[in-house]
Write an enzyme that holds these catalytic residues in place. Structure first.
Site, PDB file in Angstrom:
ATOM      1  N   LYS A 164       0.845  -1.202   0.000  1.00  0.00           N
ATOM      2  CA  LYS A 164       0.000   0.000   0.000  1.00  0.00           C
ATOM      3  C   LYS A 164       0.879   1.252   0.000  1.00  0.00           C
ATOM      4  CE  LYS A 164      -3.842  -2.342   2.263  1.00  0.00           C
ATOM      5  NZ  LYS A 164      -4.540  -2.710   3.502  1.00  0.00           N
ATOM      6  N   GLN A 189      -4.723  -1.108   9.507  1.00  0.00           N
ATOM      7  CA  GLN A 189      -4.642  -2.468   8.962  1.00  0.00           C
ATOM      8  C   GLN A 189      -5.248  -3.463   9.951  1.00  0.00           C
ATOM      9  OE1 GLN A 189      -3.631  -3.200   5.877  1.00  0.00           O
ATOM     10  NE2 GLN A 189      -3.862  -5.406   6.122  1.00  0.00           N
ATOM     11  N   ASP A 239     -11.112   3.024   4.121  1.00  0.00           N
ATOM     12  CA  ASP A 239     -11.498   1.616   4.148  1.00  0.00           C
ATOM     13  C   ASP A 239     -13.022   1.462   4.070  1.00  0.00           C
ATOM     14  OD1 ASP A 239      -9.885  -0.581   4.180  1.00  0.00           O
ATOM     15  OD2 ASP A 239      -9.525  -0.574   6.340  1.00  0.00           O
TER      16      ASP A 239
HETATM   17  N1  GUN Z   1      -6.780  -6.636   6.157  1.00  0.00           N
HETATM   18  C1  GUN Z   1      -7.090  -7.395   5.082  1.00  0.00           C
HETATM   19  N2  GUN Z   1      -7.801  -6.671   4.186  1.00  0.00           N
HETATM   20  C2  GUN Z   1      -7.939  -5.436   4.715  1.00  0.00           C
HETATM   21  C3  GUN Z   1      -8.571  -4.247   4.268  1.00  0.00           C
HETATM   22  O1  GUN Z   1      -9.177  -4.166   3.192  1.00  0.00           O
HETATM   23  N3  GUN Z   1      -8.505  -3.191   5.100  1.00  0.00           N
HETATM   24  C4  GUN Z   1      -7.878  -3.261   6.293  1.00  0.00           C
HETATM   25  N4  GUN Z   1      -7.863  -2.179   7.051  1.00  0.00           N
HETATM   26  N5  GUN Z   1      -7.274  -4.331   6.748  1.00  0.00           N
HETATM   27  C5  GUN Z   1      -7.314  -5.416   5.955  1.00  0.00           C
END
Ligand code: GUN
Length: 290
Positions: free
Chosen positions: A55, A99, A122
């Site tokens: 990311k 995350q 998100d």
């Molecule tokens: N962990 C796995 N997929 C995601 C996601 O789309 N967002 C977040 N914040 N954590 C994750």
């Protein structure tokens, strides 16, 4: 035997990121500003570390200000809330992503609730989830969870219209199944959400023109569950004992039945991060004017 069209998420995500990069460059040239994405990682879960690093890298490649905050595994709830308060208050921060999963001692719901909904890239804050569920807005101007958003963009690539189609979502998670169903509903599909208690799942899936598999079990969806010609979106990313990734759909067989299908890897996965960047741009425009 016929072969399904492969939906090339890797290429489509690269196109999407290129479009975002040119928008970021235009904003920078016109206003001397760049959108800022801040990703918060608590602890050292190996998969999460990899995701956060991707990311961070891909956001930087689009020209955004990309910052990862790596906090120790024993970070307290109060310290994490303080970090979020600082990011909420900083006008240069457009997008905040915490995350998941968080270490067990932290209260995930309270953490998500503490993110400014306008910066919630998100799409998990109850305000954003509620707006989506209320059919108030589309993914164009609402912060919706990235994996479902990416899945919708893939579907729209292969289906000229989704209106009236039967869609079956397998899995009811907050991050994928539920928001996916809402987006499909907004696109005028007839939507069924299935889960571990669904009776005769194969029969339900056989009705579907669109199947979205988000269960987290390798090769869970069998080829004989799939209606010939259906479009199959495989959200699963399962690490196999040999280190390879496998989806939730038995791909080798399903590819001979489906009309179009996403591979794993190279399908939905790359779209998730591209949509995170898109959401960051959406949040920037909504907060600071487009
Ligand atoms: N962990 C796995 N997929 C995601 C996601 O789309 N967002 C977040 N914040 N954590 C994750």
């Amino acid at each position: 035997m016929s072969q399904a069209t492969l939906i090339d998420g890797k290429a489509i995500a690269a196109e999407l990121r290129a479009g975002i990069a040119s928008e970021v460059a235009a904003i920078k040239a016109a206003r001397g500003l760049v959108p800022g994405l801040h990703v918060v990682l608590v602890g050292d879960d190996p998969a999460s570390r990899v995701y956060v690093a991707s990311k961070e890298k891909l956001a930087a490649e689009t020209g955004m200000n990309s910052v990862a905050h790596r906090l120790p595994a024993d970070t307290s709830q109060a310290d994490l809330l303080a970090k979020l308060a600082e990011l909420n208050a900083d006008d240069a921060v457009d997008g905040i992503l915490v995350q998941l999963p968080l270490p067990k001692h932290l209260d995930t719901d309270a953490i998500i609730d503490a993110i400014d909904p306008a910066k919630d890239v998100d799409g998990l804050h109850p305000i954003n989830a509620g707006r989506l569920a209320g059919g108030k807005a589309s993914g164009e101007n609402l912060l919706v969870p990235c994996t479902p958003l990416g899945s919708m963009l893939l579907l729209k690539r292969v289906l000229p219209s989704l209106s009236g189609l039967e869609a079956v979502v397998i899995g009811r998670s907050e991050l994928v199944g539920r928001p996916m169903a809402q987006l499909l509903l907004q696109a005028d599909c007839t939507v069924t959400i299935t889960h571990s208690r669904t009776r005769d799942l194969p029969a339900v899936v056989r009705r579907a023109d669109i199947v979205v598999a988000a269960v987290g079990r390798p090769a869970f969806v069998k080829a004989d569950w799939i209606k010939p010609g259906a479009t199959v979106i495989d959200v699963g990313i399962n690490r196999m004992p040999d280190g390879k990734l496998a989806g939730d759909v038995d791909f080798a067989e399903a590819v001979t039945v489906a009309g179009a299908i996403t591979p794993v890897p190279g399908g939905v996965g790359p779209m998730t991060i591209a949509c995170l960047l898109r959401n960051t741009l959406t949040a920037f425009k909504a907060r600071r004017g487009s």
